[in-house]
Design a protein around this motif. Sequence first.
Motif, PDB file in Angstrom:
ATOM      1  N   GLU A  90      40.719  42.371  40.910  1.00  0.00           N
ATOM      2  CA  GLU A  90      39.684  42.971  41.760  1.00  0.00           C
ATOM      3  C   GLU A  90      39.693  42.328  43.141  1.00  0.00           C
ATOM      4  O   GLU A  90      39.620  43.023  44.165  1.00  0.00           O
ATOM      5  N   ASP A  91      39.778  41.003  43.199  1.00  0.00           N
ATOM      6  CA  ASP A  91      39.810  40.291  44.481  1.00  0.00           C
ATOM      7  C   ASP A  91      41.029  40.696  45.301  1.00  0.00           C
ATOM      8  O   ASP A  91      40.932  40.914  46.508  1.00  0.00           O
ATOM      9  N   CYS A  92      42.171  40.799  44.650  1.00  0.00           N
ATOM     10  CA  CYS A  92      43.395  41.184  45.342  1.00  0.00           C
ATOM     11  C   CYS A  92      43.299  42.617  45.845  1.00  0.00           C
ATOM     12  O   CYS A  92      43.662  42.916  46.991  1.00  0.00           O
ATOM     13  N   TYR A  93      42.803  43.512  45.025  1.00  0.00           N
ATOM     14  CA  TYR A  93      42.620  44.908  45.431  1.00  0.00           C
ATOM     15  C   TYR A  93      41.715  44.988  46.660  1.00  0.00           C
ATOM     16  O   TYR A  93      42.037  45.652  47.643  1.00  0.00           O
ATOM     17  N   ARG A  94      40.569  44.345  46.607  1.00  0.00           N
ATOM     18  CA  ARG A  94      39.618  44.395  47.717  1.00  0.00           C
ATOM     19  C   ARG A  94      40.220  43.827  48.996  1.00  0.00           C
ATOM     20  O   ARG A  94      39.994  44.338  50.089  1.00  0.00           O
ATOM     21  N   TRP A 122      48.610  47.474  37.231  1.00  0.00           N
ATOM     22  CA  TRP A 122      49.945  46.966  37.577  1.00  0.00           C
ATOM     23  C   TRP A 122      49.916  45.447  37.727  1.00  0.00           C
ATOM     24  O   TRP A 122      50.789  44.749  37.210  1.00  0.00           O
ATOM     25  N   LEU A 123      48.919  44.925  38.421  1.00  0.00           N
ATOM     26  CA  LEU A 123      48.819  43.487  38.643  1.00  0.00           C
ATOM     27  C   LEU A 123      48.618  42.739  37.328  1.00  0.00           C
ATOM     28  O   LEU A 123      49.192  41.668  37.122  1.00  0.00           O
ATOM     29  N   GLY A 182      42.638  36.171  45.263  1.00  0.00           N
ATOM     30  CA  GLY A 182      42.819  36.387  43.835  1.00  0.00           C
ATOM     31  C   GLY A 182      44.149  35.885  43.307  1.00  0.00           C
ATOM     32  O   GLY A 182      44.351  35.804  42.101  1.00  0.00           O
ATOM     33  N   ILE A 183      45.068  35.558  44.201  1.00  0.00           N
ATOM     34  CA  ILE A 183      46.397  35.095  43.798  1.00  0.00           C
ATOM     35  C   ILE A 183      46.540  33.624  44.178  1.00  0.00           C
ATOM     36  O   ILE A 183      46.491  33.276  45.350  1.00  0.00           O
ATOM     37  N   GLY A 184      46.698  32.792  43.179  1.00  0.00           N
ATOM     38  CA  GLY A 184      46.868  31.364  43.419  1.00  0.00           C
ATOM     39  C   GLY A 184      48.270  30.915  43.076  1.00  0.00           C
ATOM     40  O   GLY A 184      49.223  31.702  43.098  1.00  0.00           O
ATOM     41  N   LEU A 185      48.407  29.662  42.710  1.00  0.00           N
ATOM     42  CA  LEU A 185      49.721  29.093  42.406  1.00  0.00           C
ATOM     43  C   LEU A 185      50.368  29.742  41.190  1.00  0.00           C
ATOM     44  O   LEU A 185      51.543  30.097  41.212  1.00  0.00           O
ATOM     45  N   ALA A 195      47.270  38.999  35.613  1.00  0.00           N
ATOM     46  CA  ALA A 195      46.055  38.704  36.371  1.00  0.00           C
ATOM     47  C   ALA A 195      44.834  39.134  35.566  1.00  0.00           C
ATOM     48  O   ALA A 195      44.878  40.127  34.846  1.00  0.00           O
ATOM     49  N   GLY A 196      43.780  38.380  35.686  1.00  0.00           N
ATOM     50  CA  GLY A 196      42.518  38.736  35.042  1.00  0.00           C
ATOM     51  C   GLY A 196      41.800  39.804  35.850  1.00  0.00           C
ATOM     52  O   GLY A 196      42.220  40.162  36.957  1.00  0.00           O
ATOM     53  N   ASN A 197      40.708  40.300  35.314  1.00  0.00           N
ATOM     54  CA  ASN A 197      39.952  41.349  35.987  1.00  0.00           C
ATOM     55  C   ASN A 197      39.449  40.890  37.351  1.00  0.00           C
ATOM     56  O   ASN A 197      39.554  41.618  38.336  1.00  0.00           O
ATOM     57  N   ARG A 198      38.888  39.712  37.421  1.00  0.00           N
ATOM     58  CA  ARG A 198      38.352  39.190  38.695  1.00  0.00           C
ATOM     59  C   ARG A 198      39.468  38.994  39.710  1.00  0.00           C
ATOM     60  O   ARG A 198      39.333  39.340  40.884  1.00  0.00           O
TER      61      ARG A 198
END
Length: 112
Positions: free
Chosen positions: A98-102, A85-86, A48-51, A92-95
Motif C-alpha cells: 500500500e505504501d509503495c502504491y501510494r 504483483w508486489l 514501503g520498500i526497505g533492505l 511484500a505485506g499489505n502495508r
Amino acid sequence: MDFRASVVTDVNSDKEKPPSYPVATTSQKHKNFVVEPMKEKSVRELAGIGLVLGGRLEEKGFCKAKDVLGQFLLLKQDKTAFKSWLRQICYAGNRQSEDCYRCLREWCDAFL
C-alpha cells in the motif's frame, strides 16, 4: 466517618478520542521520494520498500525505482493488480505494498 468507594471519572472523557482504526500516514521516505524526478533512484528509496524487500526486488531484476515504476505503468496504475504483483514478486505485506502504491501514484500525479 463513612468510607465509601467513589467513582473517579475521566476528566478527559468529553474530549474527542482518536480513531481506533489505522490512519494512513505519509512517511518521510514517501515525502522525499515524491518531491523530485525519478532519475537513478534505488528501488530501496520507494516508500514501503526497505533492505529486505529491496534485495528481493533486485534479485528479480528490479534494481531501480524506475523499474518498479515501469511495472506500475504496465499494470495501468491499478491498485489491486500492483499490490498483488508486489506481494508475489517480493512477498511484500499489505502495508508495504500500500505504501509503495501510494508513493508511485503520488509521484505519477506530480510528474506525469
